[in-house]
Write a protein that holds these residues in place. Structure first.
Motif, short mmCIF file in Angstrom:
data_model
loop_
_atom_site.label_atom_id
_atom_site.label_comp_id
_atom_site.label_asym_id
_atom_site.label_seq_id
_atom_site.Cartn_x
_atom_site.Cartn_y
_atom_site.Cartn_z
N GLY A 89 0.80 -1.20 0.00
CA GLY A 89 0.00 0.00 0.00
C GLY A 89 0.83 1.26 0.00
N GLU A 90 0.20 2.35 0.40
CA GLU A 90 0.83 3.67 0.33
C GLU A 90 0.76 4.37 1.69
OE1 GLU A 90 -0.49 7.57 -1.99
OE2 GLU A 90 0.37 6.07 -3.34
N GLY A 91 1.86 5.05 2.02
CA GLY A 91 1.92 5.81 3.26
C GLY A 91 2.94 6.92 3.12
N PHE A 92 3.79 7.07 4.14
CA PHE A 92 4.82 8.09 4.10
C PHE A 92 6.03 7.58 4.85
CE2 PHE A 92 6.86 12.13 5.43
CZ PHE A 92 7.04 12.67 4.16
N SER A 93 7.21 8.02 4.43
CA SER A 93 8.47 7.59 5.04
C SER A 93 8.61 6.07 5.03
CB SER A 93 8.57 8.11 6.49
OG SER A 93 8.58 9.51 6.52
N VAL A 100 3.83 3.61 8.53
CA VAL A 100 2.37 3.69 8.67
C VAL A 100 1.77 3.85 7.28
CG1 VAL A 100 0.45 5.06 9.55
CG2 VAL A 100 2.44 4.60 11.01
N LEU A 101 0.76 3.03 6.97
CA LEU A 101 0.08 3.10 5.68
C LEU A 101 -1.31 3.72 5.85
CD1 LEU A 101 0.87 -0.39 4.08
CD2 LEU A 101 2.21 1.73 3.98
N SER A 102 -1.69 4.52 4.85
CA SER A 102 -3.02 5.12 4.83
C SER A 102 -3.95 4.40 3.87
CB SER A 102 -2.92 6.60 4.45
OG SER A 102 -2.25 6.76 3.22
N PRO A 120 1.80 0.01 -5.89
CA PRO A 120 0.78 0.99 -5.49
C PRO A 120 0.75 2.29 -6.28
CG PRO A 120 1.70 -0.06 -3.55
CD PRO A 120 2.54 -0.52 -4.72
N SER A 121 1.80 3.07 -6.25
CA SER A 121 1.79 4.38 -6.91
C SER A 121 1.75 4.26 -8.43
CB SER A 121 3.02 5.20 -6.51
OG SER A 121 2.92 5.60 -5.17
N VAL A 122 2.46 3.27 -8.98
CA VAL A 122 2.50 3.18 -10.44
C VAL A 122 1.15 2.79 -11.02
CG1 VAL A 122 4.98 2.75 -10.51
CG2 VAL A 122 3.42 0.82 -10.50
N VAL A 123 0.44 1.90 -10.34
CA VAL A 123 -0.88 1.51 -10.84
C VAL A 123 -1.87 2.66 -10.68
CG1 VAL A 123 -2.84 -0.06 -10.56
CG2 VAL A 123 -0.50 -0.95 -10.50
N GLU A 124 -1.83 3.35 -9.54
CA GLU A 124 -2.71 4.52 -9.37
C GLU A 124 -2.44 5.54 -10.46
OE1 GLU A 124 -3.97 8.28 -8.89
OE2 GLU A 124 -1.86 7.93 -8.38
N VAL A 248 -6.34 5.77 -4.04
CA VAL A 248 -5.34 4.71 -3.92
C VAL A 248 -5.98 3.37 -3.55
CG1 VAL A 248 -3.23 3.97 -2.75
CG2 VAL A 248 -3.53 6.37 -3.39
N PRO A 249 -6.95 3.33 -2.60
CA PRO A 249 -7.59 2.04 -2.31
C PRO A 249 -8.22 1.41 -3.55
CG PRO A 249 -8.08 3.61 -0.57
CD PRO A 249 -7.41 4.38 -1.67
N GLN A 250 -8.87 2.21 -4.37
CA GLN A 250 -9.46 1.69 -5.60
C GLN A 250 -8.38 1.15 -6.53
OE1 GLN A 250 -11.69 4.55 -7.87
NE2 GLN A 250 -12.51 3.02 -9.27
N ALA A 251 -7.27 1.89 -6.65
CA ALA A 251 -6.18 1.45 -7.51
C ALA A 251 -5.59 0.13 -7.01
CB ALA A 251 -5.10 2.52 -7.57
N LEU A 252 -5.45 -0.02 -5.70
CA LEU A 252 -4.91 -1.26 -5.15
C LEU A 252 -5.84 -2.44 -5.44
CD1 LEU A 252 -3.65 0.06 -1.69
CD2 LEU A 252 -2.23 -0.66 -3.63
N ALA A 253 -7.15 -2.18 -5.38
CA ALA A 253 -8.12 -3.24 -5.69
C ALA A 253 -8.03 -3.65 -7.16
CB ALA A 253 -9.54 -2.76 -5.37
N VAL A 254 -7.88 -2.66 -8.05
CA VAL A 254 -7.72 -2.96 -9.47
C VAL A 254 -6.43 -3.73 -9.71
CG1 VAL A 254 -7.36 -1.95 -11.75
CG2 VAL A 254 -9.10 -0.99 -10.23
N ALA A 255 -5.34 -3.28 -9.05
CA ALA A 255 -4.06 -3.96 -9.20
C ALA A 255 -4.16 -5.41 -8.76
CB ALA A 255 -2.98 -3.24 -8.39
N ALA A 256 -4.76 -5.64 -7.60
CA ALA A 256 -4.89 -7.01 -7.08
C ALA A 256 -5.69 -7.88 -8.04
CB ALA A 256 -5.55 -6.98 -5.71
N ASP A 257 -6.75 -7.32 -8.62
CA ASP A 257 -7.57 -8.07 -9.58
C ASP A 257 -6.78 -8.42 -10.83
OD1 ASP A 257 -10.16 -8.99 -10.85
OD2 ASP A 257 -9.67 -7.31 -12.18
#
Length: 297
Positions: A89-93, A100-102, A120-124, A248-257
């Motif tokens: 997923g995506e977070g910071f640092s 920590v992921l958001s 995460p970021s590339v698929v989004e 990003v959550p939607q993108a992660l779901a698409v990526a996983a699919d």
């Protein structure tokens, strides 16, 4: 814990491996033991102090936004994962031993932590720019700088949607683009004519920032049919610079699919340790990447 940090904007030499307090998961967040962190061009753009339309960076700052690892702390209100789950997923640092992921999703079966950290970021970004440029099934999309992480995702997502892709990359990456379903050609002198010989262009994406905006507009026929994620001067030519993330959550779901259906695979070109973060940024800035680069704590 150890993390990569910088106290001033500048070149790769401003990155330092430091001892820092562990972060903790607040409401709606999770903490992971980081097994791998994705290296993105936005990481070094932020390090340089480029204005990308995001929130201002407060110094000292950590580095990285993509990661994969094992859930070890769950914030209030989070109910879809448990301690011990493997997520990306995506977070910071995220160039750190803990992050920590958001936004997150479970890692699809068969994917390593190193591979998962690259998505995460590339698929989004890929989903966003395909949507913003308006490419539709049956049309042809030109992708400048097609062999990197975002390009690899764009090519495969476009193929899954029935969009023909013409991709430009270096000589060494022509077979790679072809393996992802693209019509490949090299950049350099005469590239515009080579693209024309491959077919009519309905829309175009600039993923490399190599100074080709005018040519992309010429090929697409309209600046509104061109999107850049890499050339901050693009708006001067009427081309939209896309730098604000969507869901990003939607993108992660698409990526996983897509991954689960065997429709998306982004290879890891090289892994680095935390102490090698500067080298990872240097290599990323040089371009010519095939797939992704990751940090492994």
């Amino acid at each position: 814990m150890r993390k990569v940090s910088f106290t001033e904007f500048g070149g790769p030499d401003v990155l330092h491996l430091v001892d820092a307090e562990e972060p903790h998961a607040g409401p709606g967040r999770i903490r992971i033991t980081v097994r791998a962190a994705g290296v993105n061009p936005v990481d070094w753009r932020i390090r340089e102090g480029q204005k990308l339309g995001a929130h201002p960076i407060e110094l000292p700052s950590g580095v990285g936004q993509d990661a994969a690892g094992v859930v070890d702390e769950i914030g209030e209100g989070v109910e879809d994962v448990r301690v011990g789950d493997h997520v990306f997923g995506e977070g910071f640092s995220t160039y750190a031993e803990f992050a920590v992921l958001s936004a997150w999703a479970r890692i699809p079966e068969g994917l390593t932590f190193e591979e998962a950290a690259g998505y995460p970021s590339v698929v989004e970004t890929a989903l966003r720019v395909i949507r913003e440029v308006g490419a539709q099934s049956g049309q042809t999309l030109l992708v400048s700088g097609a062999s990197g992480g975002v390009g690899s995702a764009v090519l495969q997502i476009a193929r899954d949607r029935g969009i023909t892709v013409i991709g430009t990359a270096g000589v060494a990456n022509q077979d790679y683009l072809r393996s992802l379903g693209a019509l490949p050609t090299t950049y350099g002198e005469g590239w515009v004519e080579r693209v024309r010989q491959l077919g009519h262009v309905d829309a175009a994406l600039d993923l490399a920032g190599s100074g080709v905006i005018r040519e992309l507009v010429e090929l697409a026929g309209n600046p509104r049919k061109v999107i850049s994620i890499a050339d901050l001067g693009a708006p001067e030519l009427g081309v939209r610079f896309s730098g604000v993330a969507g869901s990003v959550p939607q993108a992660l779901a698409v990526a996983a699919d897509l991954i689960s259906r065997g429709k998306l695979h982004i290879p890891v070109e090289k892994s680095y340790t935390l102490a090698e973060a500067a080298a990872a940024h240097i290599d990323s800035q040089r371009g010519h990447t095939r797939g992704r680069r990751v940090i492994v704590p």
